[in-house]
Design a protein around this motif. Sequence first.
Motif, PDB file in Angstrom:
ATOM      1  N   GLU A  48     -25.572  17.892 -90.401  1.00 23.85           N
ATOM      2  CA  GLU A  48     -24.619  19.106 -89.974  1.00 23.85           C
ATOM      3  C   GLU A  48     -25.734  20.139 -89.607  1.00 23.85           C
ATOM      4  OE1 GLU A  48     -21.152  20.280 -91.915  1.00 23.85           O
ATOM      5  OE2 GLU A  48     -20.602  18.117 -92.536  1.00 23.85           O
ATOM      6  N   THR A  49     -25.226  20.964 -88.712  1.00 22.81           N
ATOM      7  CA  THR A  49     -26.210  22.102 -88.099  1.00 22.81           C
ATOM      8  C   THR A  49     -25.835  23.596 -88.842  1.00 22.81           C
ATOM      9  OG1 THR A  49     -26.539  21.006 -86.160  1.00 22.81           O
ATOM     10  CG2 THR A  49     -27.134  23.317 -86.198  1.00 22.81           C
ATOM     11  N   GLN A  50     -26.696  24.218 -89.446  1.00 26.18           N
ATOM     12  CA  GLN A  50     -26.336  25.302 -90.425  1.00 26.18           C
ATOM     13  C   GLN A  50     -25.498  26.377 -89.353  1.00 26.18           C
ATOM     14  OE1 GLN A  50     -26.498  26.574 -93.525  1.00 26.18           O
ATOM     15  NE2 GLN A  50     -25.347  28.488 -92.628  1.00 26.18           N
ATOM     16  N   GLU A 168     -19.809  22.138 -90.329  1.00 24.63           N
ATOM     17  CA  GLU A 168     -19.798  22.524 -88.796  1.00 24.63           C
ATOM     18  C   GLU A 168     -18.800  22.184 -88.077  1.00 24.63           C
ATOM     19  OE1 GLU A 168     -22.404  20.318 -85.121  1.00 24.63           O
ATOM     20  OE2 GLU A 168     -23.169  20.130 -87.131  1.00 24.63           O
TER      21      GLU A 168
END
Length: 253
Positions: A48-50, A168
């Motif tokens: 997942e992307t912060q 996310e």
Amino acid sequence: GVFIDGRTVTLSPYSIGKYEVTQELFEVVMGENPSKFQGDAYPPADGETQELRPVETISWYHAIVFCNRLSILMGLEECYKIIQANGDEVDYENIVLSAITQDCSGWQSISCDFTKNGYRLPTEAEWEFAARGGKQDVDDWNYTYAGSNDIDKVAWYYKANSNNISHEVGLLTANRFGLYDMSGNLREWCWDWYDSSIKADTPATGPETGSSHVERGGSWFDNASALSVLKKYPNTSSSSFNYLGFRLARTIK
């Protein structure tokens, strides 16, 4: 729920965010990211992307100012008017989160002009209509969760799949309208004052007065029973928690 027998709710055309407002967008607009779920202590789940985790630990007041500032940046009409204790209007372009937190208790009035085309919080009725998929004559209008009766398809929630953190946006299944995370991930602020029992004569924009504002949708922190599209919760306008964020709405002219 807000759609009860005997109550007629008229919704003007509006749009609503596909996703909860992300940490990235909030930081671009406000210059800071107050979220708990960031940094080494609370990294995103694998893959997942912060920056695409939803912003949280923001109050209703923070969300209101964010909406006006985003409207200004996008060249749109501001929906909200906030009058301070000294009679002046808030400087939406320059006020910082800490000043909002400090000053909001002295703000004398906050009004919303729903005829403006800028960004705002959805009303509770707009939120629920969108979460249910908008078509009262099809099955998903009465689904328990936004887009499904199977909670695991659409929601991050406690003691199941959330792992006690936010996720996310947009990774699970969308509802009929293509909206994500309306059940689970974060609870979401709405414009309305909270009333535990909506009445037939309650305006479409909610009760005229109150002591708390409405949260809808349930979160990573909540058990499955709290994620129903019918559930609502109160919180004082200055409260901020790591399970509470928001999504945007706009009136369509």
